[in-house]
Design a protein around this motif. Sequence first.
Motif, PDB file in Angstrom:
ATOM      1  N   ARG A  46       1.473   4.311  -2.983  1.00  0.00           N
ATOM      2  CA  ARG A  46       1.272   5.740  -2.737  1.00  0.00           C
ATOM      3  C   ARG A  46       2.582   6.514  -2.769  1.00  0.00           C
ATOM      4  O   ARG A  46       2.624   7.678  -2.385  1.00  0.00           O
ATOM      5  N   VAL A  64       0.840  -1.199   0.000  1.00  0.00           N
ATOM      6  CA  VAL A  64       0.000   0.000   0.000  1.00  0.00           C
ATOM      7  C   VAL A  64       0.876   1.250   0.000  1.00  0.00           C
ATOM      8  O   VAL A  64       0.641   2.190  -0.771  1.00  0.00           O
ATOM      9  N   PRO A 103      -6.866   9.026   3.408  1.00  0.00           N
ATOM     10  CA  PRO A 103      -7.106   7.945   2.431  1.00  0.00           C
ATOM     11  C   PRO A 103      -6.090   6.809   2.572  1.00  0.00           C
ATOM     12  O   PRO A 103      -6.446   5.635   2.448  1.00  0.00           O
ATOM     13  N   LEU A 104      -4.850   7.145   2.858  1.00  0.00           N
ATOM     14  CA  LEU A 104      -3.825   6.132   3.053  1.00  0.00           C
ATOM     15  C   LEU A 104      -4.110   5.322   4.313  1.00  0.00           C
ATOM     16  O   LEU A 104      -3.982   4.097   4.321  1.00  0.00           O
ATOM     17  N   GLN A 105      -4.530   5.989   5.363  1.00  0.00           N
ATOM     18  CA  GLN A 105      -4.886   5.305   6.608  1.00  0.00           C
ATOM     19  C   GLN A 105      -6.014   4.305   6.360  1.00  0.00           C
ATOM     20  O   GLN A 105      -5.964   3.167   6.828  1.00  0.00           O
ATOM     21  N   ALA A 106      -7.011   4.701   5.608  1.00  0.00           N
ATOM     22  CA  ALA A 106      -8.128   3.803   5.299  1.00  0.00           C
ATOM     23  C   ALA A 106      -7.664   2.613   4.463  1.00  0.00           C
ATOM     24  O   ALA A 106      -8.102   1.481   4.679  1.00  0.00           O
ATOM     25  N   GLU A 107      -6.769   2.858   3.530  1.00  0.00           N
ATOM     26  CA  GLU A 107      -6.266   1.772   2.690  1.00  0.00           C
ATOM     27  C   GLU A 107      -5.436   0.785   3.510  1.00  0.00           C
ATOM     28  O   GLU A 107      -5.542  -0.432   3.340  1.00  0.00           O
ATOM     29  N   LEU A 108      -4.617   1.295   4.438  1.00  0.00           N
ATOM     30  CA  LEU A 108      -3.846   0.422   5.325  1.00  0.00           C
ATOM     31  C   LEU A 108      -4.774  -0.413   6.206  1.00  0.00           C
ATOM     32  O   LEU A 108      -4.533  -1.591   6.435  1.00  0.00           O
ATOM     33  N   GLY A 151      -7.547  -1.540   5.444  1.00  0.00           N
ATOM     34  CA  GLY A 151      -8.199  -2.548   4.624  1.00  0.00           C
ATOM     35  C   GLY A 151      -7.328  -3.751   4.293  1.00  0.00           C
ATOM     36  O   GLY A 151      -7.804  -4.704   3.673  1.00  0.00           O
ATOM     37  N   VAL A 152      -6.073  -3.726   4.703  1.00  0.00           N
ATOM     38  CA  VAL A 152      -5.182  -4.863   4.440  1.00  0.00           C
ATOM     39  C   VAL A 152      -5.653  -6.054   5.275  1.00  0.00           C
ATOM     40  O   VAL A 152      -5.934  -5.918   6.471  1.00  0.00           O
TER      41      VAL A 152
END
Length: 70
Positions: A16, A12, A47-52, A54-55
């Motif tokens: 980014r 992720v 947005p990066l926090q949300a993507e992390l 979701g791992v």
Amino acid sequence: NQPGILFGLTRVLAGRAADITYVDIIPHPDRDAEIYLEFSVEGPIEPLQAELAGVAGVTGVEVTQPFSRI
């Protein structure tokens, strides 16, 4: 505490174009391990926090100050 979580997080961050400067894995005998990552990235962190978060296998993501500022 399962294979692939660190890979998922760094994938992720690489997607980014984040610059990882520090990684620490903190094992706990009575609960899941913690992974502490310091990195820099352009743009908003949410947005990066949300993507992390979701791992697969990640149970939470918390944004904190880097060690150098504590």
